[in-house]
Design a protein around this motif. Structure first.
Motif, PDB file in Angstrom:
ATOM      1  N   ILE A  61       0.831  -1.209   0.000  1.00 37.45           N
ATOM      2  CA  ILE A  61       0.000   0.000   0.000  1.00 37.45           C
ATOM      3  C   ILE A  61       0.859   1.250   0.000  1.00 37.45           C
ATOM      4  CG2 ILE A  61      -1.598   1.358   1.418  1.00 37.45           C
ATOM      5  CD1 ILE A  61      -2.912  -1.281   2.234  1.00 37.45           C
ATOM      6  N   PHE A  62       1.890   1.267   0.844  1.00 30.87           N
ATOM      7  CA  PHE A  62       2.746   2.460   0.907  1.00 30.87           C
ATOM      8  C   PHE A  62       3.478   2.683  -0.410  1.00 30.87           C
ATOM      9  CE2 PHE A  62       6.871   4.444   1.582  1.00 30.87           C
ATOM     10  CZ  PHE A  62       6.482   5.637   2.174  1.00 30.87           C
ATOM     11  N   THR A  63       3.998   1.616  -1.013  1.00 30.79           N
ATOM     12  CA  THR A  63       4.728   1.768  -2.270  1.00 30.79           C
ATOM     13  C   THR A  63       3.825   2.294  -3.375  1.00 30.79           C
ATOM     14  OG1 THR A  63       6.204  -0.057  -1.649  1.00 30.79           O
ATOM     15  CG2 THR A  63       6.159   0.574  -3.964  1.00 30.79           C
ATOM     16  N   LEU A  64       2.605   1.780  -3.456  1.00 26.70           N
ATOM     17  CA  LEU A  64       1.658   2.258  -4.466  1.00 26.70           C
ATOM     18  C   LEU A  64       1.278   3.715  -4.223  1.00 26.70           C
ATOM     19  CD1 LEU A  64      -0.691  -0.852  -4.816  1.00 26.70           C
ATOM     20  CD2 LEU A  64       1.056  -0.072  -6.427  1.00 26.70           C
ATOM     21  N   MET A  65       1.008   4.051  -2.970  1.00 23.25           N
ATOM     22  CA  MET A  65       0.649   5.429  -2.642  1.00 23.25           C
ATOM     23  C   MET A  65       1.821   6.377  -2.881  1.00 23.25           C
ATOM     24  SD  MET A  65      -2.516   5.895  -1.627  1.00 23.25           S
ATOM     25  CE  MET A  65      -2.380   7.401  -0.658  1.00 23.25           C
ATOM     26  N   PHE A  66       3.014   5.940  -2.513  1.00 21.36           N
ATOM     27  CA  PHE A  66       4.192   6.783  -2.718  1.00 21.36           C
ATOM     28  C   PHE A  66       4.482   6.941  -4.207  1.00 21.36           C
ATOM     29  CE2 PHE A  66       8.889   7.443  -2.689  1.00 21.36           C
ATOM     30  CZ  PHE A  66       8.867   8.690  -2.070  1.00 21.36           C
ATOM     31  N   GLY A  67       4.300   5.876  -4.966  1.00 16.90           N
ATOM     32  CA  GLY A  67       4.474   5.973  -6.408  1.00 16.90           C
ATOM     33  C   GLY A  67       3.476   6.939  -7.030  1.00 16.90           C
ATOM     34  N   LEU A  68       2.240   6.911  -6.554  1.00 14.87           N
ATOM     35  CA  LEU A  68       1.222   7.843  -7.034  1.00 14.87           C
ATOM     36  C   LEU A  68       1.632   9.282  -6.755  1.00 14.87           C
ATOM     37  CD1 LEU A  68      -1.648   8.310  -8.191  1.00 14.87           C
ATOM     38  CD2 LEU A  68      -2.508   8.120  -5.845  1.00 14.87           C
ATOM     39  N   LEU A  69       2.161   9.536  -5.565  1.00 10.76           N
ATOM     40  CA  LEU A  69       2.590  10.885  -5.203  1.00 10.76           C
ATOM     41  C   LEU A  69       3.760  11.340  -6.070  1.00 10.76           C
ATOM     42  CD1 LEU A  69       2.352  13.282  -3.160  1.00 10.76           C
ATOM     43  CD2 LEU A  69       4.069  12.097  -1.784  1.00 10.76           C
ATOM     44  N   CYS A  70       4.737  10.464  -6.285  1.00 12.94           N
ATOM     45  CA  CYS A  70       5.952  10.849  -7.013  1.00 12.94           C
ATOM     46  C   CYS A  70       5.706  11.023  -8.501  1.00 12.94           C
ATOM     47  CB  CYS A  70       7.040   9.806  -6.787  1.00 12.94           C
ATOM     48  SG  CYS A  70       7.708   9.750  -5.118  1.00 12.94           S
ATOM     49  N   PHE A  71       5.057  10.040  -9.128  1.00 10.09           N
ATOM     50  CA  PHE A  71       4.943  10.040 -10.578  1.00 10.09           C
ATOM     51  C   PHE A  71       3.805  10.922 -11.092  1.00 10.09           C
ATOM     52  CE2 PHE A  71       7.301   6.134  -9.754  1.00 10.09           C
ATOM     53  CZ  PHE A  71       8.312   6.233 -10.696  1.00 10.09           C
ATOM     54  N   SER A  72       2.928  11.378 -10.196  1.00 12.41           N
ATOM     55  CA  SER A  72       1.834  12.244 -10.640  1.00 12.41           C
ATOM     56  C   SER A  72       2.271  13.694 -10.813  1.00 12.41           C
ATOM     57  CB  SER A  72       0.679  12.181  -9.637  1.00 12.41           C
ATOM     58  OG  SER A  72       1.087  12.721  -8.384  1.00 12.41           O
ATOM     59  N   ARG A  73       3.463  14.043 -10.314  1.00 13.08           N
ATOM     60  CA  ARG A  73       3.968  15.428 -10.383  1.00 13.08           C
ATOM     61  C   ARG A  73       2.898  16.377  -9.828  1.00 13.08           C
ATOM     62  NH1 ARG A  73       4.110  16.743 -15.576  1.00 13.08           N
ATOM     63  NH2 ARG A  73       5.708  18.365 -15.433  1.00 13.08           N
ATOM     64  N   PRO A  74       2.735  16.416  -8.497  1.00 12.76           N
ATOM     65  CA  PRO A  74       1.622  17.137  -7.871  1.00 12.76           C
ATOM     66  C   PRO A  74       1.485  18.595  -8.288  1.00 12.76           C
ATOM     67  CG  PRO A  74       2.789  15.821  -6.246  1.00 12.76           C
ATOM     68  CD  PRO A  74       3.592  15.753  -7.492  1.00 12.76           C
ATOM     69  N   GLU A  75       2.598  19.301  -8.440  1.00 17.44           N
ATOM     70  CA  GLU A  75       2.490  20.731  -8.769  1.00 17.44           C
ATOM     71  C   GLU A  75       1.933  20.955 -10.172  1.00 17.44           C
ATOM     72  OE1 GLU A  75       5.848  22.984  -6.143  1.00 17.44           O
ATOM     73  OE2 GLU A  75       6.574  21.558  -7.653  1.00 17.44           O
ATOM     74  N   ALA A  76       2.193  20.035 -11.089  1.00 18.66           N
ATOM     75  CA  ALA A  76       1.598  20.136 -12.421  1.00 18.66           C
ATOM     76  C   ALA A  76       0.081  19.960 -12.331  1.00 18.66           C
ATOM     77  CB  ALA A  76       2.204  19.089 -13.345  1.00 18.66           C
ATOM     78  N   ILE A  77      -0.358  19.016 -11.515  1.00 25.95           N
ATOM     79  CA  ILE A  77      -1.793  18.790 -11.323  1.00 25.95           C
ATOM     80  C   ILE A  77      -2.439  20.009 -10.680  1.00 25.95           C
ATOM     81  CG2 ILE A  77      -3.486  17.409 -10.058  1.00 25.95           C
ATOM     82  CD1 ILE A  77      -1.635  15.016 -10.398  1.00 25.95           C
ATOM     83  N   ILE A  78      -1.761  20.588  -9.681  1.00 23.21           N
ATOM     84  CA  ILE A  78      -2.304  21.757  -8.982  1.00 23.21           C
ATOM     85  C   ILE A  78      -2.487  22.925  -9.943  1.00 23.21           C
ATOM     86  CG2 ILE A  78      -1.766  23.515  -7.235  1.00 23.21           C
ATOM     87  CD1 ILE A  78      -0.281  21.240  -5.713  1.00 23.21           C
ATOM     88  N   ALA A  79      -1.458  23.227 -10.727  1.00 28.38           N
ATOM     89  CA  ALA A  79      -1.545  24.351 -11.668  1.00 28.38           C
ATOM     90  C   ALA A  79      -2.647  24.111 -12.700  1.00 28.38           C
ATOM     91  CB  ALA A  79      -0.196  24.550 -12.352  1.00 28.38           C
ATOM     92  N   LYS A  80      -2.707  22.895 -13.238  1.00 19.91           N
ATOM     93  CA  LYS A  80      -3.722  22.574 -14.249  1.00 19.91           C
ATOM     94  C   LYS A  80      -5.128  22.697 -13.670  1.00 19.91           C
ATOM     95  CE  LYS A  80      -4.821  20.759 -18.319  1.00 19.91           C
ATOM     96  NZ  LYS A  80      -4.498  21.419 -19.613  1.00 19.91           N
ATOM     97  N   TYR A  81      -5.331  22.169 -12.482  1.00 17.75           N
ATOM     98  CA  TYR A  81      -6.656  22.205 -11.851  1.00 17.75           C
ATOM     99  C   TYR A  81      -7.094  23.645 -11.575  1.00 17.75           C
ATOM    100  CZ  TYR A  81     -10.347  21.341  -8.409  1.00 17.75           C
ATOM    101  OH  TYR A  81     -11.535  21.337  -7.720  1.00 17.75           O
ATOM    102  N   ASN A  82      -6.216  24.431 -10.994  1.00 17.95           N
ATOM    103  CA  ASN A  82      -6.575  25.805 -10.644  1.00 17.95           C
ATOM    104  C   ASN A  82      -6.861  26.645 -11.890  1.00 17.95           C
ATOM    105  OD1 ASN A  82      -6.307  25.192  -7.964  1.00 17.95           O
ATOM    106  ND2 ASN A  82      -4.296  26.136  -7.728  1.00 17.95           N
ATOM    107  N   ILE A  83      -6.101  26.432 -12.958  1.00 20.06           N
ATOM    108  CA  ILE A  83      -6.351  27.174 -14.194  1.00 20.06           C
ATOM    109  C   ILE A  83      -7.708  26.815 -14.775  1.00 20.06           C
ATOM    110  CG2 ILE A  83      -5.585  27.425 -16.596  1.00 20.06           C
ATOM    111  CD1 ILE A  83      -2.698  27.169 -15.530  1.00 20.06           C
ATOM    112  N   GLU A  84      -8.041  25.533 -14.774  1.00 16.76           N
ATOM    113  CA  GLU A  84      -9.339  25.106 -15.289  1.00 16.76           C
ATOM    114  C   GLU A  84     -10.478  25.631 -14.418  1.00 16.76           C
ATOM    115  OE1 GLU A  84      -9.211  20.890 -15.622  1.00 16.76           O
ATOM    116  OE2 GLU A  84      -7.932  20.883 -17.417  1.00 16.76           O
ATOM    117  N   MET A  85     -10.275  25.625 -13.092  1.00 19.97           N
ATOM    118  CA  MET A  85     -11.297  26.169 -12.179  1.00 19.97           C
ATOM    119  C   MET A  85     -11.508  27.661 -12.441  1.00 19.97           C
ATOM    120  SD  MET A  85     -12.517  24.054  -9.616  1.00 19.97           S
ATOM    121  CE  MET A  85     -12.551  24.991  -8.092  1.00 19.97           C
TER     122      MET A  85
END
Length: 512
Positions: free
Chosen positions: A424-448
């Motif tokens: 569970i930790f490896t999958l969750m950590f992989g999700l955090l690392c490979f999703s590039r959180p700041e890219a998601i944040i910028a994209k989401y806020n711009i669309e909002m």
């Protein structure tokens, strides 16, 4: 009588005095030097170079491709050396190797320094565990994983901490190379004073020589050169640690899988608190949680209905919930660990009452997490995403999964808790690392913002993100190249080596 004495003792030459008998002394054999293979000599040199690169390009600089290459080289060197030592890789160890190879790519695909730091810690401990696991010929995750991690990260590497220096001393002692090095050092010490005098005279005689030698001196005593010396000094203990880890796990014959009986005995010795004391201490906490939920039912359930309690703003409502959750969840996790480790009757013989209290505390915590996540969703819908909101939400989900596993464990004692937690930790950590959180944040806020759900777009927050967020904002034309150039070189991730990742390279190409 004298003849007998002479026969037994003998006489000092030219005297009538007897000479006492001295039994023959055993001749001390010279201490045999341990023999080291060529693979160990090569490994020793490689480890020191790798340690220097780690200090320089991981601790002192934020990098991407170099760090990826460094960790790939270390993992590959470990595989080659352990193969040379005829260590076998089980299917489990092969899977670990593939996972760690995958996580080395994180440094190249993201510019987020926080994510990189977490990944460094993950790979550092992971590689230490992999080397131990191969040496012990593990076939799966140990039931008592904390004991294994302690051995892998702290025990075995420090057991062989001086092996690398021993190899260096034995390789250089009584050798022509060591003699030549000694003569070179003596020659340099002799010539330094004379060289300084000659250099001073030449500088006084010619301006060109003065400028040239001044430039050489300035370069020698530059800040970067001193940084290199500091990095070399820091690399030495790290090199000793790495080599000790490789050497101990491949040479000690007692390296094997953890003995479950030994681990059980250690845990058994930690149980010293009467179960009645535990029940008495936990009961008021559980009653307090019940009263708290009853009295605050409207406050907490408002999150699920999507409405705010009277007198609260979105910001106050969400922040207060997360602060409560963080404190309560940590307390509850600590209470559960204490109950499991220190209650006299626990483990396989855990009584029903202890299981009941463990379930009740876990359920209360999961309810708090669900409520807080609902409130956070309301907050994000009103104000958008931030780095802190993403990280805390990720942590909440991970924590909820841990408490779900605790509940299942109360009904299935034979469940391999450590194995499932690792997955569970490896999958969750992989999700955090490979999703590039700041890219998601910028994209989401711009669309909002473009859909009208956000009143304004916080471009200042985006400009202070890593290149992951800057790249999205540039591609969406929400920030200009000039705005990016004004801030990016002031940030740590934009030092002279910070551009060596995919996001930074694209941002550089768009802002030139």
């Amino acid at each position: 009588m004298d003849n007998n004495n002479n026969n037994i003792y003998g006489q000092y030459p030219g005297t009538p005095y007897p000479m006492p008998y001295a039994p023959p002394q055993p001749v001390a054999k010279p201490k045999e030097k341990p023999e080291y293979s060529k693979a160990e000599l090569v490994l020793s040199a490689f480890v020191f170079i790798a340690a220097f690169f780690f200090v320089r390009f991981v601790i002192f600089h934020a990098t991407g491709f170099i760090t990826t290459g460094l960790f790939i080289a270390v993992i590959t060197a470990a595989i080659i050396y352990m193969k040379k030592r005829e260590c076998s890789f089980s299917g489990y160890n092969k899977l670990l190797t593939v996972v760690f190879y995958l996580f080395t790519a994180v440094f190249s695909i993201t510019a987020n320094n926080f994510i990189k730091t977490l990944d460094v810690l993950f790979l550092f401990c992971g590689i230490a565990y992999l080397v131990y696991s191969v040496g012990a010929d593990n076939k799966g995750v140990e039931r008592y994983l904390p004991f294994a991690l302690t051995k892998a990260v702290f025990g075995h590497p420090f057991t062989g901490f001086t092996k690398q220096t021993d190899i260096a001393q034995d390789s250089l002692s009584d050798s022509k190379t060591a003699t030549n090095i000694k003569y070179i050092v003596i020659g340099l010490l002799i010539t330094i004073p004379l060289t300084l005098v000659v250099a001073g005279l030449l500088m006084s005689a010619d301006d060109g020589v003065e400028k040239m030698l001044t430039g050489v001196v300035n370069r020698i005593f530059s800040e970067e050169i001193w940084n290199v010396f500091i990095q070399l000094a820091l690399a030495l203990p790290f090199s000793l640690y790495l080599f000790g880890m490789f050497y101990t796990n491949t040479h000690r014959k007692d390296i094997k899988e953890l003995d479950p009986n030994v681990c059980k005995f250690k845990i058994y010795n930690m149980r010293f608190v009467s179960n009645l004391v535990v029940y008495t201490a936990v009961t008021p906490i559980c009653i307090l949680y019940v009263l708290f939920f009853i009295s605050q039912a409207n406050y907490f359930l408002s999150a699920f209905s999507g409405s705010l309690p009277e007198g609260y703003s979105y910001a106050d409502y969400a922040r207060r919930g997360f602060f409560e959750l963080f404190v309560v969840a940590l307390i509850n996790l600590g209470v559960l660990c204490f109950m499991s480790l220190h209650s006299k009757k626990a483990g396989k013989e855990k009584p029903f009452a202890l299981k009941f209290y463990s379930i009740v505390i876990s359920v209360f915590t999961i309810i708090l997490i669900a409520t807080a996540m609902s409130k956070m969703v309301m907050y994000i819908n009103a104000y958008g995403l931030t780095v802190l909101r993403v990280y805390t939400s990720w942590f909440m989900v991970l924590l909820a999964l841990v408490f779900v596993m605790v509940i299942i464990k109360q009904f299935r004692y034979d469940m391999k808790f450590a194995k499932h937690l690792c997955v569970i930790f490896t999958l969750m950590f992989g999700l955090l690392c490979f999703s590039r959180p700041e890219a998601i944040i910028a994209k989401y806020n711009i669309e909002m913002y473009r859909s009208g759900q956000l009143e304004e777009l916080d471009t200042d927050a985006i400009l202070h993100m890593s290149d992951d967020g800057l790249l999205v904002a540039l591609e969406e034309d929400e920030v200009t190249a000039n705005e990016v150039n004004e801030v990016k070189y002031r940030l740590y991730q934009r030092d002279s080596y910070g551009k060596y990742n995919i996001s930074a390279m694209i941002v550089d190409s768009m802002t030139e």
